[in-house]
Enzyme design. Structure first.
Site, PDB file in Angstrom:
ATOM      1  N   TYR B 361      28.314 -11.085 -23.839  1.00  0.00           N
ATOM      2  CA  TYR B 361      27.345 -11.774 -24.721  1.00  0.00           C
ATOM      3  C   TYR B 361      27.472 -11.394 -26.206  1.00  0.00           C
ATOM      4  CZ  TYR B 361      23.730  -8.001 -23.960  1.00  0.00           C
ATOM      5  OH  TYR B 361      22.997  -6.859 -23.872  1.00  0.00           O
ATOM      6  N   GLU B 362      26.756 -12.176 -27.018  1.00  0.00           N
ATOM      7  CA  GLU B 362      26.890 -12.140 -28.485  1.00  0.00           C
ATOM      8  C   GLU B 362      28.364 -12.300 -28.878  1.00  0.00           C
ATOM      9  OE1 GLU B 362      24.480  -9.840 -31.071  1.00  0.00           O
ATOM     10  OE2 GLU B 362      22.944  -9.514 -29.566  1.00  0.00           O
ATOM     11  N   GLY B 363      29.041 -13.191 -28.196  1.00  0.00           N
ATOM     12  CA  GLY B 363      30.454 -13.443 -28.442  1.00  0.00           C
ATOM     13  C   GLY B 363      31.297 -12.627 -27.484  1.00  0.00           C
ATOM     14  N   GLN B 368      35.701 -11.930 -30.124  1.00  0.00           N
ATOM     15  CA  GLN B 368      35.701 -10.836 -31.125  1.00  0.00           C
ATOM     16  C   GLN B 368      37.125 -10.581 -31.620  1.00  0.00           C
ATOM     17  OE1 GLN B 368      32.757 -10.059 -32.039  1.00  0.00           O
ATOM     18  NE2 GLN B 368      31.707 -10.875 -30.251  1.00  0.00           N
TER      19      GLN B 368
END
Lengths: 261, 379
Positions: B361-363, B368
């Site tokens: 999550y969050e990318g 990344q």
């Protein structure tokens, strides 16, 4: 609602040992804590303030190191703290202690409710709370496990008795002592901790109080501890060897020898 | 390693440690099994001022930033990263308001967050994960209002939060420049919740669908300007990724904590397994990797708090590295515990399940790496 909570700094008794030669507590290296029952008294004071507004002042009598415990009370969110510290207060029994605390409460003035823990875990007397109430000439209720109702004129509480509880209503001002079941104690807050590091704890000496010097300290104490001793523990241990059958056999023999059966 | 924390930062870390040990530890397994939201713990965190750590003093905060948010998240995650997420995702959900809100929005919402009101960030949709530009949720202008329609998926703190920042398309023809960020309050007519997800890990954290059916949002609830939705989302995520990194570091440290204890107690071949080089070297590697991840997270967080503008690469690096470390360290922790580690009676299998999300999550960690790589040739 102006509330005063009385606390005592005590050695953390889970760590305390007794010097068998002198029969005194070995205090060195033992952590000092706020008497656990007193933390519930602070919590109750804070909860009442949250409901009715007003102020919670925590007081304690003892040596300068008690400042640490009072700062801990500040970190929990109390408004003010006062340390009563003076060589003249030293050696006080429960009568002299409760007199001194009562005089401090009178000096604070306009106090509606005093809250104490039911007893201290070091002395276990449970006398100082009721003693303060007697000196203040106010009603009191001990072993409170629930606050039922409080308003500006009176307070209703439940107190634990054997096999049940009593519900007691008192006019204010009054004093209660609380047991652990009365609430769950909060954690300090970050803002509280920051404030506790900055605050200068005011210290009141005997000169700051309007007191009768014959009633404080060692001279004002009709009871004095003559000696402290620990019970002799006489246990002999024998460890049986062999396989399980042999060990059981030896155990039965030993029990028969001692005429336990 | 000494990170030269200030007095206030030490207080934050120590208080979170105490709350974790005394209040969270006893209920970790219970919440992992039930999947209920840990309101009682959120209440303690709120009363202890933990929600204030990343909020400016002007809005009743303690004046810290991403570093303080990361410290708290790490220390709480050491015991339960699922419970920690109730706090950390509130940081994510409120960050768009802190970064892009006007004065009255900040005054209204950040003071509530400081008091412990839960917030959530809603970007992801069923067909818009890594490719956020493919979102279908629309916000059509109607006088002073925008009318929201669509479904947001897998929203952390969904249902339990009172404040949501929602990204929706206001002009589909403009592509990524046609998205707008809104503050939506729970209870707004037309805003409801779908299924609560049954997850592999971080089970104490609530994940839900947000459903918008002709949900009318006043234009005063727009963050920044219409069309800036993507910028709001990307700038927010750049700042909050160290929080996920800190969560991962906390999970890894928690796994090391229990391994150190267990390897001394567990005896095989007549001695504690901590005597064996095989175990000792594993623990040495786990500690090295975790410390490296922590150093990277702290450095990125401090860089962000310094006001630096170009932070995408460092923020992506610390999240990606720490997530991968958490996965490896927790997998090794299960290995050290052996058969016991595979059992739910022992804490490490949960840590391994929890660690996985930090790579997603969050990318995702693949995204990344894309972010890092695309920054390598800049300048």
């Amino acid at each position: 609602m102006n509330i005063v909570v009385c606390i005592k700094q005590v050695p953390d008794t889970t760590d305390v040992k007794i010097d068998r030669n002198t029969n005194t507590l070995i205090r060195s290296g033992v952590k000092s804590i706020i008497n656990p029952y007193d933390t519930h008294a602070i919590e109750l004071g804070l909860q009442i303030r949250e409901k009715l507004g007003g102020k919670v002042v925590v007081i304690s009598m003892g040596p300068p190191q008690v400042i640490d415990s009072l700062k801990e009370a500040v970190s929990m969110g109390v408004d003010d703290v006062i340390l009563l510290s003076d060589r003249a207060f030293a050696g006080a029994d429960t009568l002299a202690t409760s007199y001194t605390l009562a005089e401090a409460i009178k000096s604070i003035g306009n106090v509606d409710l005093v809250i104490c823990g039911k007893q201290a875990i070091d002395g276990d007397t449970a006398q100082v709370g009721p003693g303060i109430a007697e000196h203040l000439n106010t009603p009191h209720t001990t072993y409170v496990n629930e606050l039922c109702n409080i308003n500006s004129a009176n307070i209703t509480v439940k107190r634990m008795i054997e096999g049940g509880y009593e519900k007691v209503e008192m006019d204010l001002p009054a004093l209660i002592t609380v047991v652990k079941e009365v609430n769950e104690v909060r954690f300090p807050s970050i803002r509280g901790i920051l404030r506790s590091r900055e605050i200068d704890v005011p210290i009141w000496t005997s000169k700051d109080l309007n007191i009768d010097f014959t009633k404080i300290g060692l001279d004002g104490s009709p009871t004095q501890v003559v000696s402290v001793s620990t019970p002799q523990i006489n246990t002999q241990t024998e460890i049986f060897t062999g396989n399980a059958k042999e060990q059981v056999h030896k155990l039965l023999e030993a029990l028969n020898e001692q005429k336990i059966f | 390693m000494d990170y030269f924390l200030t007095e206030k930062q030490q207080i934050i870390r120590d208080l979170c440690h105490r709350i974790s040990q005394e209040k969270i530890k006893p209920v970790v397994q219970e919440y992992d099994e039930s999947g209920e939201f840990p309101w009682e713990i959120m209440d303690i965190l709120a009363k202890s001022d933990i929600f204030r750590v990343f909020i400016p003093e002007k809005y009743d905060g303690l004046g810290g930033g991403i570093f303080e948010m990361s410290l708290a998240t790490e220390e709480l995650s050491r015991v339960c990263s699922g419970i920690a997420l109730g706090f950390a995702a509130t940081g994510l959900g409120s960050m768009p308001i802190l970064l892009f809100g006007n004065e009255s929005q900040k005054q209204k919402y950040m003071t509530k967050v400081a008091d412990g009101t839960i917030a959530a960030f809603a970007l992801t949709e069923a067909e818009a994960g890594s490719d956020a530009s493919n979102m279908k949720t629309t916000a059509e202008k109607d006088g002073d209002y925008y009318v929201l329609n669509g479904v947001k998926q897998w929203i952390t703190n969904g249902g339990v939060a009172d404040i949501y920042t929602v990204i929706a398309m206001t002009d589909k023809n403009k592509g990524s420049r046609g998205a707008t960020a809104f503050i939506v309050e729970k209870g707004t007519p037309g805003f409801s919740f779908g299924v609560k997800e049954n997850k592999m890990g971080i089970r104490a954290s609530t994940t839900m669908e947000l459903i918008f059916e002709n949900c009318r949002i006043h234009k005063d609830q727009v963050l920044a300007r219409p069309g800036m939705g993507y910028i709001v989302a990307l700038k927010t995520l750049d700042r909050t990724r160290p929080g996920v990194g800190a969560q991962a570091v906390g999970i890894a440290q928690g796994a090391i904590d229990v391994c150190l204890k267990y390897s001394r107690e567990r005896e095989q071949f007549g001695q504690p397994i901590s005597n064996f080089q095989a175990i000792r070297h594993m623990l040495a590697d786990m500690s090295m990797q975790t410390e490296a991840a922590r150093a990277l997270v702290y450095a990125a967080a401090r860089m962000i708090d310094s006001g630096a503008k170009d932070i995408s690469k460092e923020s992506a690096m610390c999240k990606c590295f720490a997530g991968d470390v958490a996965m490896k360290v927790t997998t090794d922790a299960v290995q050290i515990f052996g058969g016991y580690g595979y059992m739910k009676d022992y804490p490490v299998e949960k840590m391994m399940r929890d660690a996985k999300i930090t790579q997603i999550y969050e990318g995702t960690n693949q995204i990344q790496r894309d972010v890092i790589a695309s920054n390598l040739w800049k300048k």
